[in-house]
Design a protein around this motif. Sequence first.
Motif, PDB file in Angstrom:
ATOM      1  N   ASP A 197       8.184  -1.221 -14.488  1.00  0.00           N
ATOM      2  CA  ASP A 197       8.057  -0.441 -13.255  1.00  0.00           C
ATOM      3  C   ASP A 197       6.816  -0.856 -12.482  1.00  0.00           C
ATOM      4  OD1 ASP A 197       8.550   1.502 -11.332  1.00  0.00           O
ATOM      5  OD2 ASP A 197       7.399   3.007 -12.384  1.00  0.00           O
ATOM      6  N   ALA A 198       5.691  -0.996 -13.201  1.00  0.00           N
ATOM      7  CA  ALA A 198       4.451  -1.415 -12.535  1.00  0.00           C
ATOM      8  C   ALA A 198       4.596  -2.802 -11.926  1.00  0.00           C
ATOM      9  CB  ALA A 198       3.296  -1.389 -13.536  1.00  0.00           C
ATOM     10  N   GLY A 199       5.176  -3.735 -12.683  1.00  0.00           N
ATOM     11  CA  GLY A 199       5.336  -5.086 -12.170  1.00  0.00           C
ATOM     12  C   GLY A 199       6.255  -5.150 -10.964  1.00  0.00           C
ATOM     13  N   GLU A 200       7.381  -4.434 -11.027  1.00  0.00           N
ATOM     14  CA  GLU A 200       8.322  -4.455  -9.904  1.00  0.00           C
ATOM     15  C   GLU A 200       7.733  -3.796  -8.668  1.00  0.00           C
ATOM     16  OE1 GLU A 200      11.865  -2.648 -11.277  1.00  0.00           O
ATOM     17  OE2 GLU A 200      12.359  -4.260 -12.705  1.00  0.00           O
ATOM     18  N   ARG A 201       7.039  -2.675  -8.869  1.00  0.00           N
ATOM     19  CA  ARG A 201       6.443  -1.989  -7.715  1.00  0.00           C
ATOM     20  C   ARG A 201       5.388  -2.864  -7.047  1.00  0.00           C
ATOM     21  NH1 ARG A 201       6.665   3.633  -6.868  1.00  0.00           N
ATOM     22  NH2 ARG A 201       8.158   4.700  -8.182  1.00  0.00           N
ATOM     23  N   LEU A 202       4.526  -3.472  -7.847  1.00  0.00           N
ATOM     24  CA  LEU A 202       3.478  -4.315  -7.277  1.00  0.00           C
ATOM     25  C   LEU A 202       4.069  -5.540  -6.585  1.00  0.00           C
ATOM     26  CD1 LEU A 202       0.745  -4.118 -10.044  1.00  0.00           C
ATOM     27  CD2 LEU A 202       0.551  -3.307  -7.710  1.00  0.00           C
ATOM     28  N   SER A 203       5.059  -6.168  -7.215  1.00  0.00           N
ATOM     29  CA  SER A 203       5.681  -7.339  -6.591  1.00  0.00           C
ATOM     30  C   SER A 203       6.333  -6.969  -5.263  1.00  0.00           C
ATOM     31  CB  SER A 203       6.715  -7.953  -7.533  1.00  0.00           C
ATOM     32  OG  SER A 203       6.105  -8.488  -8.684  1.00  0.00           O
ATOM     33  N   ARG A 204       7.121  -5.876  -5.249  1.00  0.00           N
ATOM     34  CA  ARG A 204       7.769  -5.462  -4.010  1.00  0.00           C
ATOM     35  C   ARG A 204       6.741  -5.103  -2.947  1.00  0.00           C
ATOM     36  NH1 ARG A 204      11.105  -2.237  -7.393  1.00  0.00           N
ATOM     37  NH2 ARG A 204      10.053  -0.393  -6.587  1.00  0.00           N
ATOM     38  N   PHE A 205       5.680  -4.414  -3.381  1.00  0.00           N
ATOM     39  CA  PHE A 205       4.661  -4.006  -2.418  1.00  0.00           C
ATOM     40  C   PHE A 205       3.980  -5.212  -1.783  1.00  0.00           C
ATOM     41  CE2 PHE A 205       0.094  -3.155  -1.749  1.00  0.00           C
ATOM     42  CZ  PHE A 205       0.204  -2.312  -0.664  1.00  0.00           C
ATOM     43  N   PHE A 206       3.563  -6.182  -2.592  1.00  0.00           N
ATOM     44  CA  PHE A 206       2.847  -7.334  -2.045  1.00  0.00           C
ATOM     45  C   PHE A 206       3.743  -8.215  -1.191  1.00  0.00           C
ATOM     46  CE2 PHE A 206      -0.659  -6.625  -5.026  1.00  0.00           C
ATOM     47  CZ  PHE A 206      -1.713  -6.875  -4.166  1.00  0.00           C
ATOM     48  N   ILE A 207       4.973  -8.442  -1.629  1.00  0.00           N
ATOM     49  CA  ILE A 207       5.873  -9.266  -0.834  1.00  0.00           C
ATOM     50  C   ILE A 207       6.189  -8.574   0.490  1.00  0.00           C
ATOM     51  CG2 ILE A 207       8.203 -10.226  -0.740  1.00  0.00           C
ATOM     52  CD1 ILE A 207       7.996 -10.665  -3.757  1.00  0.00           C
ATOM     53  N   SER A 208       6.477  -7.270   0.438  1.00  0.00           N
ATOM     54  CA  SER A 208       6.760  -6.527   1.665  1.00  0.00           C
ATOM     55  C   SER A 208       5.557  -6.526   2.592  1.00  0.00           C
ATOM     56  CB  SER A 208       7.172  -5.090   1.329  1.00  0.00           C
ATOM     57  OG  SER A 208       8.301  -5.061   0.504  1.00  0.00           O
ATOM     58  N   GLN A 209       4.384  -6.253   2.027  1.00  0.00           N
ATOM     59  CA  GLN A 209       3.175  -6.222   2.859  1.00  0.00           C
ATOM     60  C   GLN A 209       2.862  -7.595   3.439  1.00  0.00           C
ATOM     61  OE1 GLN A 209      -0.619  -5.457   0.924  1.00  0.00           O
ATOM     62  NE2 GLN A 209      -1.167  -4.003   2.523  1.00  0.00           N
ATOM     63  N   LEU A 211       5.010 -10.007   4.190  1.00  0.00           N
ATOM     64  CA  LEU A 211       5.952 -10.307   5.264  1.00  0.00           C
ATOM     65  C   LEU A 211       5.666  -9.472   6.508  1.00  0.00           C
ATOM     66  CD1 LEU A 211       9.261 -10.573   3.208  1.00  0.00           C
ATOM     67  CD2 LEU A 211       7.851 -12.441   4.093  1.00  0.00           C
ATOM     68  N   VAL A 212       5.339  -8.199   6.317  1.00  0.00           N
ATOM     69  CA  VAL A 212       5.042  -7.336   7.465  1.00  0.00           C
ATOM     70  C   VAL A 212       3.782  -7.820   8.179  1.00  0.00           C
ATOM     71  CG1 VAL A 212       4.290  -5.013   8.125  1.00  0.00           C
ATOM     72  CG2 VAL A 212       6.218  -5.303   6.578  1.00  0.00           C
ATOM     73  N   ASN A 213       2.756  -8.190   7.430  1.00  0.00           N
ATOM     74  CA  ASN A 213       1.519  -8.661   8.049  1.00  0.00           C
ATOM     75  C   ASN A 213       1.730  -9.969   8.807  1.00  0.00           C
ATOM     76  OD1 ASN A 213       0.416  -6.447   6.868  1.00  0.00           O
ATOM     77  ND2 ASN A 213      -0.916  -7.541   5.448  1.00  0.00           N
ATOM     78  N   ILE A 214       2.536 -10.871   8.238  1.00  0.00           N
ATOM     79  CA  ILE A 214       2.827 -12.117   8.940  1.00  0.00           C
ATOM     80  C   ILE A 214       3.568 -11.832  10.241  1.00  0.00           C
ATOM     81  CG2 ILE A 214       4.180 -14.242   8.844  1.00  0.00           C
ATOM     82  CD1 ILE A 214       1.630 -14.421   7.255  1.00  0.00           C
ATOM     83  N   ALA A 215       4.553 -10.945  10.185  1.00  0.00           N
ATOM     84  CA  ALA A 215       5.299 -10.601  11.391  1.00  0.00           C
ATOM     85  C   ALA A 215       4.398  -9.937  12.434  1.00  0.00           C
ATOM     86  CB  ALA A 215       6.467  -9.672  11.035  1.00  0.00           C
ATOM     87  N   THR A 216       3.488  -9.071  11.989  1.00  0.00           N
ATOM     88  CA  THR A 216       2.557  -8.429  12.923  1.00  0.00           C
ATOM     89  C   THR A 216       1.631  -9.457  13.563  1.00  0.00           C
ATOM     90  OG1 THR A 216       2.596  -6.446  11.521  1.00  0.00           O
ATOM     91  CG2 THR A 216       0.848  -6.599  13.162  1.00  0.00           C
TER      92      THR A 216
END
Length: 604
Positions: A197-209, A211-216
């Motif tokens: 759970d910790a690994g999946e949450r951190l991976s999803r969070f960093f990848i999402s963040q 991509l969002v930061n690059i788009a911004t």
Amino acid sequence: MALLYFGRDVLIPITLAFIFSFLIAPFVRALRHLGLGQTTSVCTGVLVVTLTLLAIGAVIVQQVGMMGASLPKYQDTIAAKIETLDELTRGTLGSLGGPAGQLIEHFTSDSGGAAQPVLQNDGSLKTPVLVEIHEPALKPFQLLGKVVASVWPPLETAGIVFVVLIFVLLEHESLRDRFIRLAGGGDLRATTIAVNDAGERLSRFFISQFLVNIATGLAVWLGLSLLGLGQALLWGTMTAVLRFIPYVGVWMAAFCATLLAAAVDPGWSLALMTLGLFLAVEIIVAQTIEPKLYGHTTGLSPLSVVVSAIFWSWLWGPVGLVLSTPLTLCLVVAGRYIRALKVLEVMFGELPALTMPQNFYQRALSGDAHEIITSAKRYMQHKSLAEYCDGVLLPALHLANFDLKDSAITPDEEEKVTSSIIAVIEALSGNPKWWKKRKRSSVLAGGGIGRQLRDQRISDTGEWQGSFDVPAGSLVLSVGLGSAYAELATEILVRILREQKIDARSMSFEDLDKPAPPEASPELVAIVCLVSVNPLQDCELMTQALERMRRDLPHCKQFALLLPSPFENPDLKTCVFPNADHVSRSYDDALHSCQRAMKGRVTL
């Protein structure tokens, strides 16, 4: 905390390496699925990250150099605007101390930096000669030593990060197994779930963040390019990088870009448009994109993000500010699966600290019926009244019942609970008079809330809760068994049915022995629903009541509604009622059963 502070030179590179491993691990796994070996996949992933960081650094250095070279051209514009602002603030800007005050004084002084004549003792004026002190030119090895000394600390940290990152990725499976053994080898299932759970949450969070930061950053770059601001690529890159700092990062980039726009444009339109661009982009990203991506990714409350940013920046400086969210997320996940750390999830997690029934009862104890009604209406935007009564109202009533039986609440609190429950039930069932003050009554003692609510409904609908001039088989008769609490549950059922346009009427079990009005024909009743809030205790009474209803009203369907406490988990296997046509264990099921039985009949 002392270990984290004094060991930061060692812990920061290791922590950065582990955080980068969560970001790169999905990419490494994808390369392995393509057929590359473990070592090749890891080296390729680290190489991609290294080249990306170097490219970002090169862009920032190049753009900063170009901006520095162009700033002297805007010196007159900067001086004029600073002087205007100083006049508008009546010299407040000029009185500032520190570097800011010195810079403002430099731009607003009229001396132009030239030496002024000095009056001599003999009465003559003499202009002093300005003398500049220069250090001797550095030898090549001295210059190289200075350069190395300035760049060595960040290079050392970067080297440690990438070396640790490579070994973490190479031994990813082994490290996970070791951590599981240390954290909870005796319960492999729970520990494995926590680690995954910790690994999946951190991976999803960093990848999402990421991509969002690059788009911004791309949106800011394109917007500033259209506005004509120089070094738009620099501000887009800074926006993408600084957005990793929660809440304040993007505004640091916006502030710097707005200052440059104010220095370039003699007017203020470019600065205002630049600030407006950042504001519009951030509102769109923060209010529409991020909630959908991060809604079930981090699991952190907004306040915990702010507090963790302050705490980790105090310990580890700027790096701690960037790492604050993932580090706090690890603590929340640990609190979710480790009982001793449960306090961390309660303090920092996004899940409500109280369940909805607990929240209902807590607000009722405070006498805050308005907040309960607001929350209930928000809940009922997606759910029905019956579902709300099953999931929130009924469990809250059981909580109140427990405290009343144990005499755990004061008479004043009891009055607040009573008034709140009455106000909520009447408001949700469409009664516009719910705000009127009610006379004091106990939740379960005396006449009770159920009787009081029924009396209020009788005052609106008539003595017999409505006319008897209705078609045959159009009424549902609800009868409460056992206690005044059952009478309250019966009244709630009546209001749920009437909200669905079913002509439901209620009475207590004792009222069955009273003579019925002459115009009340038995053929008017289609369903008799017997309600019990304590089925184990009322089992025999329910059986007798069903037999009596079957004898007195043989043409009616006989329903039993059992509403035991959800906190006690009673075993209802012994409660078998063969005379009942249907047994329900929730308001929602009872409602649908009545709707099916009344299908095609006349309703309210």
